[in-house]
Design a protein around this motif. Structure first.
Motif, short mmCIF file in Angstrom:
data_model
loop_
_atom_site.label_atom_id
_atom_site.label_comp_id
_atom_site.label_asym_id
_atom_site.label_seq_id
_atom_site.Cartn_x
_atom_site.Cartn_y
_atom_site.Cartn_z
N ASP A 84 6.86 0.97 7.45
CA ASP A 84 7.66 0.03 8.11
C ASP A 84 7.32 -1.38 7.98
O ASP A 84 8.20 -2.32 8.00
N ASN A 85 6.07 -1.78 7.38
CA ASN A 85 5.72 -3.02 7.22
C ASN A 85 5.23 -3.33 5.86
O ASN A 85 3.87 -3.71 5.63
N PRO A 86 6.15 -3.17 4.71
CA PRO A 86 5.33 -3.11 3.44
C PRO A 86 5.03 -4.53 3.15
O PRO A 86 3.94 -5.00 2.25
N SER A 87 5.62 -5.74 3.80
CA SER A 87 5.21 -7.26 3.61
C SER A 87 3.87 -7.30 4.16
O SER A 87 3.29 -8.45 3.91
N SER A 88 3.48 -6.55 5.10
CA SER A 88 1.94 -7.02 5.72
C SER A 88 0.71 -6.39 4.90
O SER A 88 -0.17 -6.82 5.21
N GLU A 89 1.06 -5.85 3.72
CA GLU A 89 0.07 -5.41 3.06
C GLU A 89 -0.49 -6.84 2.11
O GLU A 89 0.17 -7.55 2.00
N THR A 123 2.99 -9.17 14.83
CA THR A 123 4.20 -9.13 14.21
C THR A 123 4.46 -7.88 13.57
O THR A 123 5.42 -7.77 12.97
N LEU A 124 3.75 -6.81 13.61
CA LEU A 124 4.06 -5.67 13.10
C LEU A 124 5.09 -5.08 13.52
O LEU A 124 5.37 -4.95 14.81
N LYS A 125 5.90 -4.34 12.90
CA LYS A 125 7.06 -3.66 13.23
C LYS A 125 6.69 -2.23 13.63
O LYS A 125 6.16 -1.28 12.78
N LYS A 126 6.63 -1.78 14.96
CA LYS A 126 5.92 -0.44 15.30
C LYS A 126 7.09 0.40 15.92
O LYS A 126 8.18 0.06 16.31
N PRO A 127 6.77 1.64 15.53
CA PRO A 127 8.09 2.65 15.97
C PRO A 127 8.23 2.77 17.58
O PRO A 127 7.25 2.25 18.27
N PRO A 128 9.30 2.99 17.89
CA PRO A 128 9.53 3.12 19.36
C PRO A 128 8.56 4.10 20.17
O PRO A 128 8.32 4.03 21.21
N TRP A 129 8.19 5.15 19.62
CA TRP A 129 6.99 5.82 20.26
C TRP A 129 5.55 5.33 20.25
O TRP A 129 4.82 6.15 20.59
N TRP A 130 5.27 4.21 19.96
CA TRP A 130 3.94 3.57 19.76
C TRP A 130 3.38 3.32 21.01
O TRP A 130 4.10 2.93 22.15
#
Length: 173
Positions: A155-160, A33-40
């Motif tokens: 990019d994923n502050p809600s995942s903390e 579910t994590l939003k990952k950068p395009p260069w992941w």
């Protein structure tokens, strides 16, 4: 000396295997579910790279151990003590990231790990130059990993995990 070098090369893999066994149940749900950068990088690249790095740093630690006479005497305390400390920190990151889902703490942990590996490289410099060179891919990959975790954290502050209330000494109603 091949049994000793094999032991040193295998030791760094123990933590990730145990960490994976603990955290594998959390990986698909939360990690996906994590939003990952395009260069992941692709997930397989992580596995391949960390496997190579763990083997390489294990062999580097073997070179230090061998150059200082083997055994576990006093001259090995600092160089291999730093190695053991960074290895434990490295293993804990898996638990912080995949187990606790705490990106901020994982990021701080990675920064601490990077500094510890630099200190280890400095302490190894006068013992074996090849061992230090073998740490360079590790430092490069730690740089990449730290930048990736930083982007995840931003990019994923809600995942903390939610912050826990703390007792202030006041009356509870």
């Amino acid at each position: 000396m091949w049994p000793q070098s094999t032991f040193f090369m295998a030791l760094p893999h123990v933590g990730p295997i145990v960490g994976w066994l603990f955290a594998k149940q959390y990986m698909p749900n939360w990690y996906g579910t994590l939003k990952k950068p395009p260069w992941w990088p692709p997930n397989k690249l992580f596995l391949i790279t960390w496997t190579a790095i763990y083997s390489t740093i294990g062999y580097a630690s073997y070179l230090i151990w061998k150059n200082l006479g083997g055994g576990f005497g006093r001259p090995l305390a600092l160089p291999l003590g730093l190695y053991a400390a960074q290895l434990i920190l490295n293993w804990i990151i898996l638990l912080l990231f995949f187990g606790a889902h705490n990106l901020g703490l994982a990021l701080c942990h990675l920064l601490l790990l990077f500094g510890l590996v630099l200190g280890m490289a400095l302490s190894w410099h006068s013992i074996n130059g090849l061992a230090v060179l073998l740490l360079l891919p590790y430092l490069a990959w730690l740089t990449v990993t730290t930048s990736l975790v930083y982007r995840l954290w931003i990019d994923n502050p809600s995942s903390e995990p939610p912050s826990q209330p703390y007792f202030t000494g006041g009356k509870i109603d």
